[in-house]
Scaffold this motif. Structure first.
Motif, PDB file in Angstrom:
ATOM      1  N   PHE A  28      -0.573   4.086   1.076  1.00 45.15           N
ATOM      2  CA  PHE A  28      -1.458   4.921   1.888  1.00 45.15           C
ATOM      3  C   PHE A  28      -0.689   5.808   2.862  1.00 45.15           C
ATOM      4  O   PHE A  28      -1.045   6.968   3.077  1.00 45.15           O
ATOM      5  CB  PHE A  28      -2.414   4.006   2.659  1.00 45.15           C
ATOM      6  CG  PHE A  28      -3.323   4.703   3.624  1.00 45.15           C
ATOM      7  CD1 PHE A  28      -4.441   5.385   3.177  1.00 45.15           C
ATOM      8  CD2 PHE A  28      -3.074   4.669   4.989  1.00 45.15           C
ATOM      9  CE1 PHE A  28      -5.294   6.024   4.068  1.00 45.15           C
ATOM     10  CE2 PHE A  28      -3.915   5.304   5.889  1.00 45.15           C
ATOM     11  CZ  PHE A  28      -5.033   5.983   5.423  1.00 45.15           C
ATOM     12  N   TYR A  29       0.380   5.292   3.453  1.00 45.54           N
ATOM     13  CA  TYR A  29       1.052   6.003   4.546  1.00 45.54           C
ATOM     14  C   TYR A  29       2.119   6.963   4.017  1.00 45.54           C
ATOM     15  O   TYR A  29       2.729   6.743   2.962  1.00 45.54           O
ATOM     16  CB  TYR A  29       1.684   5.001   5.507  1.00 45.54           C
ATOM     17  CG  TYR A  29       0.673   4.150   6.224  1.00 45.54           C
ATOM     18  CD1 TYR A  29      -0.042   4.643   7.298  1.00 45.54           C
ATOM     19  CD2 TYR A  29       0.415   2.843   5.807  1.00 45.54           C
ATOM     20  CE1 TYR A  29      -0.984   3.869   7.957  1.00 45.54           C
ATOM     21  CE2 TYR A  29      -0.524   2.058   6.462  1.00 45.54           C
ATOM     22  CZ  TYR A  29      -1.227   2.569   7.535  1.00 45.54           C
ATOM     23  OH  TYR A  29      -2.156   1.795   8.165  1.00 45.54           O
TER      24      TYR A  29
ATOM     25  N   GLU B 145      -5.927   7.815  10.027  1.00 52.38           N
ATOM     26  CA  GLU B 145      -5.209   6.672  10.591  1.00 52.38           C
ATOM     27  C   GLU B 145      -6.154   5.641  11.199  1.00 52.38           C
ATOM     28  O   GLU B 145      -5.748   4.543  11.529  1.00 52.38           O
ATOM     29  CB  GLU B 145      -4.181   7.141  11.622  1.00 52.38           C
ATOM     30  CG  GLU B 145      -3.053   7.896  10.952  1.00 52.38           C
ATOM     31  CD  GLU B 145      -1.888   8.206  11.866  1.00 52.38           C
ATOM     32  OE1 GLU B 145      -1.761   7.542  12.919  1.00 52.38           O
ATOM     33  OE2 GLU B 145      -1.115   9.113  11.532  1.00 52.38           O
TER      34      GLU B 145
ATOM     35  N   SER C  55     -11.642   1.343   6.401  1.00 50.99           N
ATOM     36  CA  SER C  55     -10.190   1.360   6.599  1.00 50.99           C
ATOM     37  C   SER C  55      -9.495   0.516   5.544  1.00 50.99           C
ATOM     38  O   SER C  55      -8.441   0.901   5.016  1.00 50.99           O
ATOM     39  CB  SER C  55      -9.840   0.852   7.996  1.00 50.99           C
ATOM     40  OG  SER C  55     -10.401   1.676   8.995  1.00 50.99           O
TER      41      SER C  55
ATOM     42  N   THR D  55       0.819  -1.205   0.000  1.00 51.04           N
ATOM     43  CA  THR D  55       0.000   0.000   0.000  1.00 51.04           C
ATOM     44  C   THR D  55       0.859   1.264   0.000  1.00 51.04           C
ATOM     45  O   THR D  55       1.932   1.304   0.615  1.00 51.04           O
ATOM     46  CB  THR D  55      -0.941   0.029   1.224  1.00 51.04           C
ATOM     47  OG1 THR D  55      -1.684   1.241   1.217  1.00 51.04           O
ATOM     48  CG2 THR D  55      -0.183  -0.087   2.528  1.00 51.04           C
TER      49      THR D  55
ATOM     50  N   ASN E 207      -9.549   2.293   2.118  1.00 47.80           N
ATOM     51  CA  ASN E 207      -8.582   3.396   2.084  1.00 47.80           C
ATOM     52  C   ASN E 207      -7.171   2.898   1.783  1.00 47.80           C
ATOM     53  O   ASN E 207      -6.398   3.584   1.089  1.00 47.80           O
ATOM     54  CB  ASN E 207      -8.578   4.139   3.418  1.00 47.80           C
ATOM     55  CG  ASN E 207      -9.828   4.950   3.650  1.00 47.80           C
ATOM     56  OD1 ASN E 207     -10.601   5.203   2.733  1.00 47.80           O
ATOM     57  ND2 ASN E 207     -10.051   5.347   4.897  1.00 47.80           N
ATOM     58  N   ARG E 208      -6.831   1.748   2.303  1.00 42.54           N
ATOM     59  CA  ARG E 208      -5.460   1.258   2.215  1.00 42.54           C
ATOM     60  C   ARG E 208      -5.210   0.330   1.037  1.00 42.54           C
ATOM     61  O   ARG E 208      -4.082   0.235   0.550  1.00 42.54           O
ATOM     62  CB  ARG E 208      -5.099   0.536   3.532  1.00 42.54           C
ATOM     63  CG  ARG E 208      -4.955   1.499   4.697  1.00 42.54           C
ATOM     64  CD  ARG E 208      -5.100   0.793   6.039  1.00 42.54           C
ATOM     65  NE  ARG E 208      -4.836   1.704   7.156  1.00 42.54           N
ATOM     66  CZ  ARG E 208      -5.719   2.603   7.615  1.00 42.54           C
ATOM     67  NH1 ARG E 208      -6.922   2.686   7.061  1.00 42.54           N
ATOM     68  NH2 ARG E 208      -5.399   3.400   8.618  1.00 42.54           N
TER      69      ARG E 208
END
Length: 439
Positions: free
Chosen positions: A176-177, A438, A331, A174, A334-335
């Motif tokens: 995402f972060y 988060e 969640s 991912t 999103n990831r």
């Protein structure tokens, strides 16, 4: 004689339990028996305590009782992080007071060695892997936590690696972060598989009874425990049942049964694994304490864990599970937008035993009654070492680690109801909201 008011009754759909090897539970106890030591609660702490008591007192009968099946309760419902480092969520840098942090580090590394030894000696298939952990962030508050955590690790002298956003997909798949802090010392396991294997490899003088809920207790020169089909008389009672210890009359209004919730996907097929990329197994904990924990398991499932509720009776409801599932779906989306057709196969809740001051209990609760309780979210390592060292202390040992646990601050008192529930629920709601992306 006191009646035990709250008994564990976890929901059926625990993914770790159902995807671990099947085993035949030990029979429930019927009739009246007596033993020198009786351990209540066959989770990580109770199994460690019973194992070590069996080894230290080879000529005595040790009885271990579990209200449900081993591997089905709390110890089989966590995310499988056997963390070596201090993880003080009450501290800005997760490290806290440095001398205490060094003690915790030593204890948790000792717990890891115990777990590895049990797995190796008894050939327990629990996917044990020295994979480390990623602490990942996307929101400004989470990124600030990573900076504080980095400073704390430097104070402690522990190694870490900062991984920036453009490199993270090579690790996690991912994108995402924005940033992650990787620490190499965490061990990942399949928690239900581990406790099942640990239960089936106890010393010969330890007798395990499953599906044997303790329904009453009478304290005296000997402790008498009542169950559905008889009694157990104990010379010494060892409580390793976390928040349920309050039902036995101890640490009342000092423990907080906080439930967290997880969902696990079906296994990814080869095409989906290729679309995800990254390492074949990993574990992510959120920088924000109320964020989402993630696992990619050795059998190519994805686990999402977030959401918290305060359940004083030790049980989660269908409404809690439904709300958590909806959050897990969001969640996950999103990831992992590259995996739009992967369904969750399991959703479950599991209890953590917390205290407001993040302290555990270790030692004597009353004459002939002892406990290792309240792991504050680090059940695999703190539970293992707490149970192990409690048995050593009962065998007469004193050392730096035991003295540290005996002398440590104990769980503090909570406000009275209804202030407690109002305050805890408001704090949980606010924390989950502040976690932002988060979560």
């Amino acid at each position: 004689m006191s009646t035990i008011k709250h008994l564990p009754k976890d929901n059926l759909a625990c993914g770790w339990y159902h995807t671990s090897a099947k085993r035949t539970p030990k029979p429930a106890l019927t009739g009246n028996i007596a033993a020198r030591f009786v351990v209540v609660g066959a989770g990580l702490t109770g199994l460690a305590a019973a194992r070590q008591l069996g080894l230290r007192f080879p000529n005595d009968e040790i009885v271990l009782v579990e209200a449900q099946e081993v591997g089905f309760g709390t110890s089989g419902r966590n995310s499988g992080f056997a963390i070596d480092l201090p993880h003080d969520v009450g501290s800005d840098d997760y490290i806290g007071e440095i001398n205490s942090a060094r003690h915790q580090l030593r204890l948790q590394k000792q717990a890891q060695e115990i777990i590895k030894s049990v797995v190796a000696e008894h050939n327990i298939d629990c996917g044990l892997e020295h994979a480390g952990k990623y602490q990942a962030a996307i929101e400004p508050e989470g990124l600030a936590v990573l900076e504080s955590y980095k400073s704390g690790l430097e104070r402690l002298g522990e190694s870490y690696t900062i991984i920036e956003q453009d490199e993270l997909p090579q690790h996690l798949g991912t994108s995402f972060y924005k940033r992650a802090l990787f620490t190499p010392g965490t061990i990942l396991i399949q928690p239900s598989a581990y406790v099942k294997g640990a239960a089936d490899s106890l010393p010969a003088n330890v007798t395990l009874y499953e599906n044997t809920a303790i329904t009453s207790v009478d304290y005296g020169a000997k402790v008498t425990l009542g169950h559905a089909h008889g009694t157990i008389q104990a010379d010494k009672l060892v409580l390793t049942n976390n928040a349920f210890a309050s039902s036995f009359g101890f640490l009342k209004n000092r423990l907080l049964p906080i439930f967290t919730y997880a969902s696990m996907t079906r296994p990814l097929n080869e095409e989906e694994q290729a679309a995800l990329g990254g390492k074949s197994t990993w574990g992510i904990i959120p920088a924000h304490p109320f964020g989402t924990t993630l696992r990619r398991t050795p059998d190519n499932r994805l686990l999402v864990r977030n959401s918290m509720t305060f359940n004083p009776n030790g049980k989660c409801t269908d409404a809690h599970l439904k709300t958590a599932y909806q959050r897990h779906v969001q969640s996950y989306q999103n990831r992992f937008p590259m995996l739009p057709n992967v369904e969750f196969e399991y959703t479950w809740g599991g209890a953590m035993c917390l205290s407001r001051n993040h302290m555990t209990f270790f030692g004597e609760l009353a004459p002939n009654v002892y406990g290792s309780l309240c792991c504050n979210g680090l059940g695999i390592t703190r539970g293992t070492i707490g149970g192990h060292l409690l048995a050593d202390w009962l065998a007469g040992d004193r050392n730096e680690s035991i003295d540290y646990l005996l002398n440590a601050e104990k769980p503090c008192a909570n406000p009275p109801e209804p202030l407690l529930s109002t305050g805890v629920n408001a704090n949980l709601m606010l924390g989950q909201r502040k976690a932002g992306l988060e979560a």
